[in-house]
Design an enzyme around this catalytic site. Sequence first.
Site, short mmCIF file in Angstrom:
data_model
loop_
_atom_site.label_atom_id
_atom_site.label_comp_id
_atom_site.label_asym_id
_atom_site.label_seq_id
_atom_site.Cartn_x
_atom_site.Cartn_y
_atom_site.Cartn_z
N GLY A 121 50.44 25.39 -7.33
CA GLY A 121 49.43 26.39 -7.66
C GLY A 121 48.05 26.01 -7.14
O GLY A 121 47.33 26.86 -6.60
N CYS A 180 56.66 19.72 -8.42
CA CYS A 180 57.77 20.32 -7.67
C CYS A 180 58.18 19.47 -6.49
O CYS A 180 59.35 19.15 -6.30
CB CYS A 180 57.39 21.72 -7.20
SG CYS A 180 58.70 22.52 -6.24
N CYS A 188 61.43 19.94 -8.40
CA CYS A 188 62.37 20.82 -7.70
C CYS A 188 63.00 20.21 -6.45
O CYS A 188 64.22 20.24 -6.27
CB CYS A 188 61.68 22.12 -7.28
SG CYS A 188 60.52 22.79 -8.47
N LYS A 229 65.03 16.86 -7.01
CA LYS A 229 66.16 17.23 -7.87
C LYS A 229 67.22 17.99 -7.07
O LYS A 229 68.42 17.71 -7.19
CB LYS A 229 65.65 18.10 -9.02
CG LYS A 229 66.75 18.64 -9.92
CD LYS A 229 66.21 19.74 -10.82
CE LYS A 229 65.90 21.00 -10.04
NZ LYS A 229 65.34 22.07 -10.89
N TYR A 255 67.09 23.37 -19.15
CA TYR A 255 67.64 23.33 -17.80
C TYR A 255 67.47 21.97 -17.15
O TYR A 255 68.34 21.53 -16.39
CB TYR A 255 67.04 24.46 -16.94
CG TYR A 255 65.61 24.26 -16.51
CD1 TYR A 255 65.31 23.66 -15.29
CD2 TYR A 255 64.56 24.70 -17.30
CE1 TYR A 255 64.00 23.49 -14.88
CE2 TYR A 255 63.25 24.53 -16.90
CZ TYR A 255 62.97 23.93 -15.70
OH TYR A 255 61.68 23.74 -15.30
N GLU A 268 70.69 20.02 -15.84
CA GLU A 268 70.77 19.75 -14.41
C GLU A 268 70.99 18.27 -14.14
O GLU A 268 71.85 17.88 -13.34
CB GLU A 268 69.49 20.23 -13.71
CG GLU A 268 69.42 21.74 -13.57
CD GLU A 268 68.10 22.23 -13.00
OE1 GLU A 268 68.06 23.36 -12.51
OE2 GLU A 268 67.11 21.47 -13.05
N THR A 320 57.66 27.00 -10.20
CA THR A 320 56.80 26.80 -9.03
C THR A 320 56.37 28.11 -8.36
O THR A 320 55.19 28.30 -8.07
CB THR A 320 57.51 25.89 -8.02
OG1 THR A 320 57.66 24.60 -8.62
CG2 THR A 320 56.72 25.76 -6.73
N HIS A 344 83.61 42.17 1.45
CA HIS A 344 84.87 41.53 1.04
C HIS A 344 85.37 40.58 2.11
O HIS A 344 85.24 40.86 3.31
CB HIS A 344 85.91 42.63 0.80
CG HIS A 344 87.23 42.10 0.33
ND1 HIS A 344 87.43 41.68 -0.96
CD2 HIS A 344 88.41 41.92 1.00
CE1 HIS A 344 88.69 41.27 -1.08
NE2 HIS A 344 89.30 41.40 0.09
N GLU A 346 80.70 40.55 -4.35
CA GLU A 346 81.17 41.94 -4.36
C GLU A 346 81.48 42.42 -5.78
O GLU A 346 81.46 43.62 -6.06
CB GLU A 346 82.41 42.10 -3.48
CG GLU A 346 83.66 41.42 -4.00
CD GLU A 346 84.85 41.62 -3.05
OE1 GLU A 346 85.26 42.78 -2.89
OE2 GLU A 346 85.35 40.62 -2.50
#
Length: 452
Positions: free
Chosen positions: A15, A43, A48, A51, A178, A182, A311, A435, A440
Amino acid sequence: MTFDYDLFVIGGGSGGVRAARIAATEGGARVALAEEYRMGGTCVIRGCVPKKLMVYASEYPGMVEDARAYGWDAKVGAFDWKAFRKSLDAELTRLENAYRKGQENAGVTIHDQRAVVVDPHRVRLADGTEITTKHILIATGGQPFVPEFEGSDLAITSNDIFLLDDLPSSILVVGGGYIACEFACILNGLGVDVTQYYRGAQVLRGFDDEARGHVAEGMKANGIEIHCGTDVLRMEKTGGGIRVSSTDGHERTFEAVMYATGRRPNTAGLGLEQAGVELGRYGKVVVDDYSQTSVPSIYAVGDVTDRIALTPVAIREGQAFSQTVFAGKPSKADHELVASAVFTQPELGSVGLSEEDARAQEEIEVYQTAFRPMQSLFAGRPDRVLMKLVVSAKTGKVLGCHIVAPGAGEMIQLAAIAIKMGATKEDFDRTVAVHPTMGEELVTMKTPVRKG
């Protein structure tokens, strides 16, 4: 009054650097930025990016197992953590240099040291230098939180996991968000014996109940031992590792304990309260829709404001701030229908309302399917995919989409575009399927499994 700078940014994360660059290039502002650790912030340096690279590394054993099922004479060798760490460190250094170069090319002056707020128009660097500025932007992010209890100093956090000299043979991951999930999956994939304690009833609170239950079952099937309704009472160092006493009455010993019990805004010691800035719960900076604090010359973006700790959101907030203040384009960051992905195994992608939240506000229809995907089915693995659409019964508008599958993050990014545009279930139905793909199924679910 003449100022040294038009904008002084405290924090070199996503940021802060976006705000600094836009203010300098689009707004013609004189900009300085202070970062006390490494350019790139959470991040890039300890979140991020490293990780996700660890996620990739942890997935290769499963890929090799699948390759054998597909006829390849493939074998899994030992994982070389030191070699991986060397490559990881080199990549993070490359990214840090790229962030720095981007700021320098934009004309931003970088101070590689801590800065604190003295008053609405002054900051002080760690070396004692005081700088005047017309505007101040706080972009200091968040930091891991470990509650205090007997032995809590023995715990590591997500900040430390990338810096370990060696991987532990066993680890207790405490938390159910999370980050906890993770890293439990990452370490499990890298060969660590993983146990996870979470005091709540089910991991991944805040996500769709069915989706998070699906993820938890997949984690357990992959060998992670999850204990919900369980918390740590105390920890002590022993000859065999760290002995953990828990609320379920058990004592177990692990080589390492990692706490991932949430993050707190990083505002301690910044001088914000003394400057008149209103702080909220856990020290978050209180801001309006334009990221302005209670002090007109001071703004804040990103995790430090505790709005949506992602982020891409921090980047949008930083850009909106600079466009508003320096480019003459009043802008608000859009916090509605922000998609997110949890890089567990299996992966979770989500956008919009959960079934529970949607039902609380109106009548809904739920379209859902669960199946074994072709690739892992052929390899003999028991993996199951979940696809779910939450739809307004009145308007037909898709209120939420939840996917548990390999590549769920990639799929939810594309689904988010349609849902952000206001797509209805009819729009999904009119879309011809690709497909054979997992995706789908999102356009072939014709009959709701639940209404109400």
